[in-house]
Structure formats: C-alpha cells, structure tokens
Design a protein around this motif. Structure first.
Motif, PDB file in Angstrom:
ATOM      1  N   LEU A  98     -38.055  92.478-125.622  1.00  0.00           N
ATOM      2  CA  LEU A  98     -39.523  92.564-125.588  1.00  0.00           C
ATOM      3  C   LEU A  98     -40.077  92.470-124.174  1.00  0.00           C
ATOM      4  O   LEU A  98     -41.229  92.856-123.938  1.00  0.00           O
ATOM      5  CB  LEU A  98     -40.131  91.456-126.456  1.00  0.00           C
ATOM      6  N   GLU A  99     -39.279  91.980-123.254  1.00  0.00           N
ATOM      7  CA  GLU A  99     -39.731  91.890-121.868  1.00  0.00           C
ATOM      8  C   GLU A  99     -39.838  93.294-121.271  1.00  0.00           C
ATOM      9  O   GLU A  99     -38.875  94.049-121.271  1.00  0.00           O
ATOM     10  CB  GLU A  99     -38.761  91.035-121.050  1.00  0.00           C
ATOM     11  N   GLY A 100     -40.996  93.632-120.799  1.00  0.00           N
ATOM     12  CA  GLY A 100     -41.216  94.960-120.223  1.00  0.00           C
ATOM     13  C   GLY A 100     -41.262  96.061-121.270  1.00  0.00           C
ATOM     14  O   GLY A 100     -41.098  97.238-120.934  1.00  0.00           O
ATOM     15  N   CYS A 101     -41.470  95.692-122.527  1.00  0.00           N
ATOM     16  CA  CYS A 101     -41.498  96.674-123.610  1.00  0.00           C
ATOM     17  C   CYS A 101     -42.917  97.224-123.768  1.00  0.00           C
ATOM     18  O   CYS A 101     -43.892  96.471-123.795  1.00  0.00           O
ATOM     19  CB  CYS A 101     -41.037  96.021-124.907  1.00  0.00           C
ATOM     20  N   TYR A 102     -43.040  98.542-123.880  1.00  0.00           N
ATOM     21  CA  TYR A 102     -44.340  99.185-124.071  1.00  0.00           C
ATOM     22  C   TYR A 102     -44.622  99.433-125.551  1.00  0.00           C
ATOM     23  O   TYR A 102     -45.777  99.395-125.973  1.00  0.00           O
ATOM     24  CB  TYR A 102     -44.399 100.521-123.316  1.00  0.00           C
ATOM     25  N   LEU A 103     -43.584  99.703-126.305  1.00  0.00           N
ATOM     26  CA  LEU A 103     -43.757 100.009-127.726  1.00  0.00           C
ATOM     27  C   LEU A 103     -42.556  99.487-128.504  1.00  0.00           C
ATOM     28  O   LEU A 103     -41.420  99.603-128.051  1.00  0.00           O
ATOM     29  CB  LEU A 103     -43.920 101.516-127.939  1.00  0.00           C
ATOM     30  N   LEU A 104     -42.846  98.918-129.667  1.00  0.00           N
ATOM     31  CA  LEU A 104     -41.791  98.462-130.578  1.00  0.00           C
ATOM     32  C   LEU A 104     -42.040  99.116-131.928  1.00  0.00           C
ATOM     33  O   LEU A 104     -43.126  98.988-132.493  1.00  0.00           O
ATOM     34  CB  LEU A 104     -41.813  96.940-130.717  1.00  0.00           C
ATOM     35  N   ALA A 105     -41.040  99.837-132.416  1.00  0.00           N
ATOM     36  CA  ALA A 105     -41.185 100.558-133.681  1.00  0.00           C
ATOM     37  C   ALA A 105     -40.068 100.197-134.636  1.00  0.00           C
ATOM     38  O   ALA A 105     -38.934  99.941-134.224  1.00  0.00           O
ATOM     39  CB  ALA A 105     -41.179 102.071-133.430  1.00  0.00           C
ATOM     40  N   GLY A 106     -40.399 100.171-135.919  1.00  0.00           N
ATOM     41  CA  GLY A 106     -39.413  99.922-136.954  1.00  0.00           C
ATOM     42  C   GLY A 106     -38.999 101.229-137.615  1.00  0.00           C
ATOM     43  O   GLY A 106     -39.829 102.108-137.843  1.00  0.00           O
ATOM     44  N   ILE A 107     -37.722 101.357-137.913  1.00  0.00           N
ATOM     45  CA  ILE A 107     -37.176 102.556-138.556  1.00  0.00           C
ATOM     46  C   ILE A 107     -36.414 102.131-139.802  1.00  0.00           C
ATOM     47  O   ILE A 107     -35.548 101.253-139.739  1.00  0.00           O
ATOM     48  CB  ILE A 107     -36.218 103.313-137.615  1.00  0.00           C
ATOM     49  N   LYS A 115     -39.310  86.030-136.321  1.00  0.00           N
ATOM     50  CA  LYS A 115     -39.287  84.777-135.566  1.00  0.00           C
ATOM     51  C   LYS A 115     -39.433  85.041-134.074  1.00  0.00           C
ATOM     52  O   LYS A 115     -40.104  84.281-133.366  1.00  0.00           O
ATOM     53  CB  LYS A 115     -37.976  84.037-135.838  1.00  0.00           C
ATOM     54  N   ALA A 116     -38.830  86.122-133.600  1.00  0.00           N
ATOM     55  CA  ALA A 116     -38.881  86.442-132.170  1.00  0.00           C
ATOM     56  C   ALA A 116     -40.277  86.873-131.726  1.00  0.00           C
ATOM     57  O   ALA A 116     -40.681  86.598-130.589  1.00  0.00           O
ATOM     58  CB  ALA A 116     -37.871  87.550-131.859  1.00  0.00           C
ATOM     59  N   ILE A 117     -41.025  87.549-132.589  1.00  0.00           N
ATOM     60  CA  ILE A 117     -42.348  88.061-132.197  1.00  0.00           C
ATOM     61  C   ILE A 117     -43.474  87.103-132.567  1.00  0.00           C
ATOM     62  O   ILE A 117     -44.638  87.371-132.262  1.00  0.00           O
ATOM     63  CB  ILE A 117     -42.616  89.432-132.840  1.00  0.00           C
ATOM     64  N   GLU A 118     -43.111  86.007-133.199  1.00  0.00           N
ATOM     65  CA  GLU A 118     -44.136  85.043-133.616  1.00  0.00           C
ATOM     66  C   GLU A 118     -44.927  84.528-132.423  1.00  0.00           C
ATOM     67  O   GLU A 118     -44.379  84.128-131.400  1.00  0.00           O
ATOM     68  CB  GLU A 118     -43.468  83.877-134.344  1.00  0.00           C
ATOM     69  N   GLY A 119     -46.254  84.567-132.555  1.00  0.00           N
ATOM     70  CA  GLY A 119     -47.119  84.069-131.489  1.00  0.00           C
ATOM     71  C   GLY A 119     -47.301  85.024-130.330  1.00  0.00           C
ATOM     72  O   GLY A 119     -47.844  84.640-129.289  1.00  0.00           O
ATOM     73  N   THR A 120     -46.862  86.271-130.471  1.00  0.00           N
ATOM     74  CA  THR A 120     -47.003  87.281-129.418  1.00  0.00           C
ATOM     75  C   THR A 120     -47.826  88.450-129.951  1.00  0.00           C
ATOM     76  O   THR A 120     -48.045  88.568-131.160  1.00  0.00           O
ATOM     77  CB  THR A 120     -45.628  87.808-128.967  1.00  0.00           C
ATOM     78  N   PRO A 121     -48.297  89.344-129.068  1.00  0.00           N
ATOM     79  CA  PRO A 121     -49.036  90.528-129.546  1.00  0.00           C
ATOM     80  C   PRO A 121     -48.207  91.399-130.483  1.00  0.00           C
ATOM     81  O   PRO A 121     -48.761  92.157-131.285  1.00  0.00           O
ATOM     82  CB  PRO A 121     -49.363  91.270-128.246  1.00  0.00           C
ATOM     83  N   TRP A 122     -46.885  91.295-130.391  1.00  0.00           N
ATOM     84  CA  TRP A 122     -46.012  92.092-131.256  1.00  0.00           C
ATOM     85  C   TRP A 122     -46.043  91.617-132.702  1.00  0.00           C
ATOM     86  O   TRP A 122     -45.525  92.287-133.598  1.00  0.00           O
ATOM     87  CB  TRP A 122     -44.577  92.040-130.725  1.00  0.00           C
ATOM     88  N   ALA A 181     -45.309 100.703-135.927  1.00  0.00           N
ATOM     89  CA  ALA A 181     -45.076 100.407-134.509  1.00  0.00           C
ATOM     90  C   ALA A 181     -46.260  99.624-133.951  1.00  0.00           C
ATOM     91  O   ALA A 181     -47.353  99.628-134.529  1.00  0.00           O
ATOM     92  CB  ALA A 181     -44.875 101.694-133.720  1.00  0.00           C
ATOM     93  N   VAL A 182     -46.013  98.964-132.855  1.00  0.00           N
ATOM     94  CA  VAL A 182     -47.073  98.272-132.125  1.00  0.00           C
ATOM     95  C   VAL A 182     -47.083  98.798-130.700  1.00  0.00           C
ATOM     96  O   VAL A 182     -46.043  98.845-130.033  1.00  0.00           O
ATOM     97  CB  VAL A 182     -46.873  96.741-132.132  1.00  0.00           C
ATOM     98  N   PHE A 183     -48.265  99.220-130.267  1.00  0.00           N
ATOM     99  CA  PHE A 183     -48.441  99.720-128.907  1.00  0.00           C
ATOM    100  C   PHE A 183     -49.735  99.137-128.371  1.00  0.00           C
ATOM    101  O   PHE A 183     -50.792  99.276-128.984  1.00  0.00           O
ATOM    102  CB  PHE A 183     -48.505 101.254-128.911  1.00  0.00           C
ATOM    103  N   GLU A 184     -49.619  98.422-127.251  1.00  0.00           N
ATOM    104  CA  GLU A 184     -50.767  97.749-126.639  1.00  0.00           C
ATOM    105  C   GLU A 184     -51.468  96.821-127.620  1.00  0.00           C
ATOM    106  O   GLU A 184     -52.694  96.742-127.675  1.00  0.00           O
ATOM    107  CB  GLU A 184     -51.746  98.785-126.080  1.00  0.00           C
TER     108      GLU A 184
END
Length: 222
Positions: A59-68, A101-108, A154-157
């Motif tokens: 997630l560090e330096g990640c612009y977009l996270l998408a699920g497939i 658990k990893a994205i908890e509390g983050t914009p992701w 996906a999450v972007f910005e």
C-alpha cells in the motif's frame, strides 16, 4: 510289621502373588505426544501476520488497489497475469479478512464492499492507471472470463469504484496527454485554458505539477 500312616494335615499352599489392578481409565490413557496443534497454530498465526505486513507494504506508494474475482482460475493463469503486468504493479492472492485488517483505518478501507468471495488484489504503483488495468482486460478477453472473473471493485484517491465504474478509470488520460492538453491551452485562447481548468482537480494538479517540473528542468539546464 510297622504300619505308616499319611499325615493327617497337608501343608498349607502358599498364596499366589496378588496382581496390581489398574483402573480402566489409566490403562487406556494414551502416551504423551508432541503438541503439534499448538505448533501448527503458531505457524498459521505467523503466516497471517506476514500476509498483513505484505499488504501494508504494498500500500505504500500505491495509487490504486483493485480486487479481482479469481475463483476458478488456475495457478498457471494467475502467473500469466503477473507476467503480463507492468513492473509498477503487483498481484497478490490473500484472504479478505487479512486484507481488511491491513486497510483498516486507512483511505483504502473504502474497499470493504469487496470483502467477499475469493479475490486477488491488484496494487498499482503508478499514475498510469489505464496502462495498469489493460493486461487483465486482455486476459479476460483471451480466456473468455469477462463475466466470471471481473473486477469486483477498486479504490482510487479514496473513492470506491464498483465494477460498472471501471470505464472511468480505464479512459483516464495519461500524464503525457494531460501535459499536452494544458500546454495547448496555455498557448491557445483563454477559453481553452478555462476549459482545461474545469477538468477534475486530480487532472489539473497532475498537469500543473508536470509543467512546473518541466520549467524547473529547463531552468537547471540553462
């Protein structure tokens, strides 16, 4: 003639030694064994923590996270997708609970609606989002899995994009296109500049940043 008589009393027989009787529970008690279940649980817990750490690192330096949705895909197919992705992208297969658990509390965390089913996760570490999504679209078309193995979201910005919203992500202009657009607007009539500045804030910021860097590079080389 002497007459002999048998003794009137026979010698007393010695009692047989008594056998020690064990209780049924004690006799059936199993021998102690290594606590393999405890060891296995520790290993499983360690792997889970390692997966969560890997997701956070991605997630560090990640612009977009998408699920497939990868249910039904083979290991060979998943590896083929990885090989086709740009170097700025990573594909990770991980349980929803661990990613959550990893994205908890983050914009992701906006990706929570995707936390169901069997998912692989695409981490995009570049602003060129359309280029990052293109290889998987090509895979879907080639393998004819557009309906069964689509993006689940996906999450972007910080914004969530559902499966039906991906066209907006796939048609985003590249940095070069944005730069050319702004440069043309700066050199053209004022109305062109106003039109450009009315574009989404992300596009305008990206173009202005590129333009500033170009001016700085020209100043350094002068």
């Amino acid at each position: 003639m002497e007459t002999s008589f048998l003794p009137t009393t026979l010698p007393t027989a010695k009692p047989l030694p008594a056998f020690r009787t064990l209780s049924t529970a004690a006799s059936l008690r199993p021998h102690p064994r290594p606590r393999t279940s405890t060891i296995r649980a520790a290993i499983t817990r360690g792997r889970k923590e390692e997966t969560v750490a890997t997701v956070r690192e991605q997630l560090e330096g990640c612009y977009l996270l998408a699920g497939i949705k990868y249910e039904g895909l083979t290991v060979k197919q998943l590896q083929g997708i990885r090989d086709a992705l740009p170097e700025t992208c990573s594909l990770l297969v991980a349980k929803n609970t661990l990613v959550g658990k990893a994205i908890e509390g983050t914009p992701w965390e906006a990706l929570n609606p995707c936390m169901k089913g069997m998912n692989a996760w695409l981490f995009v570490h570049t602003e060129e989002v359309p280029t990052a999504l293109k290889p998987y679209r090509a895979f879907q078309k080639e393998e004819r899995v557009e309906e069964t193995n689509d993006f689940v979201g996906a999450v972007f910005e910080g914004k969530f994009y559902g499966p039906g919203d991906f066209k907006a992500l796939e048609t985003m202009p590249s940095r070069a296109e944005l730069y050319a657009k702004l440069l043309g607007a700066l050199q053209g009539p004022a109305t062109s500049l106003v039109t450009t500045l009315q574009a989404p804030a992300r596009d305008v910021v990206a173009v202005l940043s590129a333009y500033v860097r170009k001016l700085e590079e020209e100043a350094d080389s002068a």
